[in-house]
Design a protein around this motif. Sequence first.
Motif, PDB file in Angstrom:
ATOM      1  N   PRO A  35       9.520 -16.769  -2.438  1.00 23.81           N
ATOM      2  CA  PRO A  35       8.256 -16.045  -2.264  1.00 23.81           C
ATOM      3  C   PRO A  35       8.017 -15.049  -3.396  1.00 23.81           C
ATOM      4  CG  PRO A  35       9.935 -15.136  -0.822  1.00 23.81           C
ATOM      5  CD  PRO A  35      10.541 -16.353  -1.461  1.00 23.81           C
ATOM      6  N   GLN A  36       6.809 -15.055  -3.936  1.00 24.54           N
ATOM      7  CA  GLN A  36       6.443 -14.141  -5.002  1.00 24.54           C
ATOM      8  C   GLN A  36       5.171 -13.402  -4.612  1.00 24.54           C
ATOM      9  OE1 GLN A  36       8.283 -13.522  -7.916  1.00 24.54           O
ATOM     10  NE2 GLN A  36       9.795 -14.702  -6.726  1.00 24.54           N
ATOM     11  N   LYS A 303      15.531  -4.985  -8.354  1.00 27.48           N
ATOM     12  CA  LYS A 303      14.539  -4.236  -9.127  1.00 27.48           C
ATOM     13  C   LYS A 303      14.892  -2.760  -9.136  1.00 27.48           C
ATOM     14  CE  LYS A 303      11.396  -7.491 -10.115  1.00 27.48           C
ATOM     15  NZ  LYS A 303      10.929  -7.788 -11.485  1.00 27.48           N
ATOM     16  N   TRP A 304      14.271  -2.032 -10.090  1.00 28.86           N
ATOM     17  CA  TRP A 304      14.449  -0.574 -10.188  1.00 28.86           C
ATOM     18  C   TRP A 304      13.058   0.055 -10.162  1.00 28.86           C
ATOM     19  CZ3 TRP A 304      18.494   1.800 -14.031  1.00 28.86           C
ATOM     20  CH2 TRP A 304      18.647   3.172 -13.759  1.00 28.86           C
ATOM     21  N   SER A 305      12.785   0.847  -9.143  1.00 28.16           N
ATOM     22  CA  SER A 305      11.491   1.523  -9.014  1.00 28.16           C
ATOM     23  C   SER A 305      11.707   3.030  -9.036  1.00 28.16           C
ATOM     24  CB  SER A 305      10.803   1.114  -7.718  1.00 28.16           C
ATOM     25  OG  SER A 305      11.444   1.705  -6.591  1.00 28.16           O
ATOM     26  N   PHE A 345      13.861 -11.622  -2.231  1.00 25.39           N
ATOM     27  CA  PHE A 345      12.854 -10.570  -2.167  1.00 25.39           C
ATOM     28  C   PHE A 345      11.977 -10.523  -3.417  1.00 25.39           C
ATOM     29  CE2 PHE A 345      16.315  -9.271   0.563  1.00 25.39           C
ATOM     30  CZ  PHE A 345      15.656  -8.828   1.706  1.00 25.39           C
ATOM     31  N   SER A 346      10.722 -10.158  -3.223  1.00 22.75           N
ATOM     32  CA  SER A 346       9.833  -9.785  -4.316  1.00 22.75           C
ATOM     33  C   SER A 346       8.973  -8.621  -3.845  1.00 22.75           C
ATOM     34  CB  SER A 346       8.962 -10.966  -4.760  1.00 22.75           C
ATOM     35  OG  SER A 346       8.067 -11.348  -3.733  1.00 22.75           O
ATOM     36  N   CYS A 356       9.702 -11.804   1.525  1.00 29.31           N
ATOM     37  CA  CYS A 356      11.059 -12.338   1.516  1.00 29.31           C
ATOM     38  C   CYS A 356      11.140 -13.551   2.431  1.00 29.31           C
ATOM     39  CB  CYS A 356      12.077 -11.276   1.949  1.00 29.31           C
ATOM     40  SG  CYS A 356      11.996 -10.802   3.687  1.00 29.31           S
ATOM     41  N   VAL A 357      12.294 -14.205   2.400  1.00 27.06           N
ATOM     42  CA  VAL A 357      12.616 -15.251   3.364  1.00 27.06           C
ATOM     43  C   VAL A 357      13.410 -14.581   4.479  1.00 27.06           C
ATOM     44  CG1 VAL A 357      13.874 -17.389   3.765  1.00 27.06           C
ATOM     45  CG2 VAL A 357      12.619 -17.063   1.628  1.00 27.06           C
ATOM     46  N   LEU A 358      12.966 -14.748   5.703  1.00 30.66           N
ATOM     47  CA  LEU A 358      13.591 -14.059   6.837  1.00 30.66           C
ATOM     48  C   LEU A 358      13.908 -15.039   7.946  1.00 30.66           C
ATOM     49  CD1 LEU A 358      14.365 -11.292   8.146  1.00 30.66           C
ATOM     50  CD2 LEU A 358      12.069 -11.290   9.154  1.00 30.66           C
TER      51      LEU A 358
END
Length: 657
Positions: A35-36, A303-305, A345-346, A356-358
């Motif tokens: 997923p994106q 990722k880094w936020s 995750f995206s 995400c895939v859950l």
Amino acid sequence: MKTLLQPLFVLFWVGAFAQAPTITQSLSMKSVGSPQLSPDGKWVAYVLTETNWDENAYETEIWLANVASGEKFQLTNSKKSNSSPVWSPDGKVLAFLSTRDDKSQIYWIRPQGGEAKALTKFETGVSSFDFAPDGKSIVFLASAPDTKAFKERVEKYSDYEVVHEDYKMTHLFTLPFADTLSKLPTPKALTKGTDFSVGGFSLSPDGKKIAFDAAKNPDLINSHTSDIYVLTLADSSLTKIVSLKGPDSNPVWSPDGSQIAFSTTNEDEFFFYANRYIAVVPEKGGTPVVISQSFDENASLLKWSANGIWFSGLQKTTAHLFLLNPSTKKFTKITQPSDALATQFSFSNDFQQLACVLTSPNRLAEIVVSSTNAFAPKTLTQLGEQLKPFKTATREVVSWKSKDGTTIEGVLIKPANFDPTKKYPLLVVIHGGPTGIDLPSIAADRYYPIELFAAKGALILRPNYRGSAGYGKAFRALNVRNLGVGDYDDVISGVDFLIGKGIVDKDKVGAMGWSQGGYISAFITTFSDRFKATSVGAGISNWATYYQNTDITPFTRQYLKGTPWSDPDIYRKTSPISYIKTAKTPTLIQHGELDRRVPIANAYELRLALEDFNVPVKMVVYKGFGHGITKPKQMRQVMEENLSWFSQWVFGENAAK
């Protein structure tokens, strides 16, 4: 839409009165992934995998889901597969990889639909790519094209390989992008030569630099040489900023571009079962600082936020998203509930939303979206509808004590009409790895017909034996110099645990598995008389033979702490073939003809030894396949062979055959 032999509505109708899906129905089930989330968080692109029986292939197409309305539609539709969707920074374009031209190439399409347009026709195909932050260019990874000298060599001598010399290096390339392009742009090499082979990369927030990991060459035996580099695009200057011992990979930039996070084993010599940590280093280089040591598992850097570093990881039989504070080194679990299984995750540009895939116990995986501030998933797909026509088995996590007192967990699968007062046949299905893991969610059966076994009246135990992922570094090291022996103790103690609960017929027990699971099954074949049958899929029978032929020799050196030449005793102790004189268990052997991970010599060695000792054995070789069997028709044979084998030897059916 592609024409499939068995579309979903036919699947429903055929199985309407069945207790469990047939093998063909199981192999025909669809799945979703990758997923994106669009930059503005309004759309999710994802990949749907279908079975094309006519072409004997699993094929993928890209779908779009509207986050607000839940509306979905198929975006791509072509021969072969389309995958790996990537949004342009402005969200106006979706690029992806397609094999419609045989080799994987980059295409782009507008999310509103229309004809997809090619961006590359690269000689060796494209393995991965990303947009530059301004959207005006794309960076991609590909094997470098053959040199003129190599082509002349092939012309003169035909094809041959010089072992440990003829490597196809992977390098970075770039090309301009605009949605007004009228012809294929010309790629430009960003890295080149034979000094290293690139693994993964990340563009800096300002688009002026690229961080990447690269190893000595693409040979798996040299994965430990992977280091972190930074390439400055303006002058093509290159700096190695991390050169720790062991593999360092997956660089991720801080929001201000001053630091880079990356995955590392922190110079642990035994990286096959060491934790993967997150470390941070200044973008100009310096002393890396490990910041995720409080998470005792592999921390998969995402990722880094501005809020921190996002990573995912296992916690026993669950999987979650976490947010790590680089300053305090403390992390917070984001996904809920505690038994969730969340992966892939995206994020939206502002990191306020995620996709995400859950899944969770006894459910199929779905694509979901949620706020990152308070996890409340909204499901966008309905793959679970595929299970409605069937009575599926139930899954639960159980635990027991192994011979040495170690707590072992596993997934116990029970028939839909389970009666705790009855005794059932027990089939042990053993995962590979050994750092794999079995989870209590539902996935369509592939190598082993779990649902059919349960419908026939069997319990199925999937043990997370020592060495499995999810339980921390110390647990993963418990089978070091103890392969097979400790693994068998974990399996047989689980069998005894269930026998002690009064629900297992001790005279009807079988075991099966692929790869490391095949090895443990082979160990059971020769070491134990407790099992009525085993199935050895791509399994090791002799660690010495394995070491001499596998493509990952460091694996054996790390787990056995030696070589066949330096410590032959540990190789004998842990090899199933060493116990062949006591073998009594009827054994099915399944193996890919071209397997390099567990070379097929291991299968032939076990088969011949069993024949010499008059133990019932059947060996099936899958032509043209490597370590995994990846096409549906051959996978159907794998499953039907296992169903027949255990029906005969455990259930007592077809005994005359």
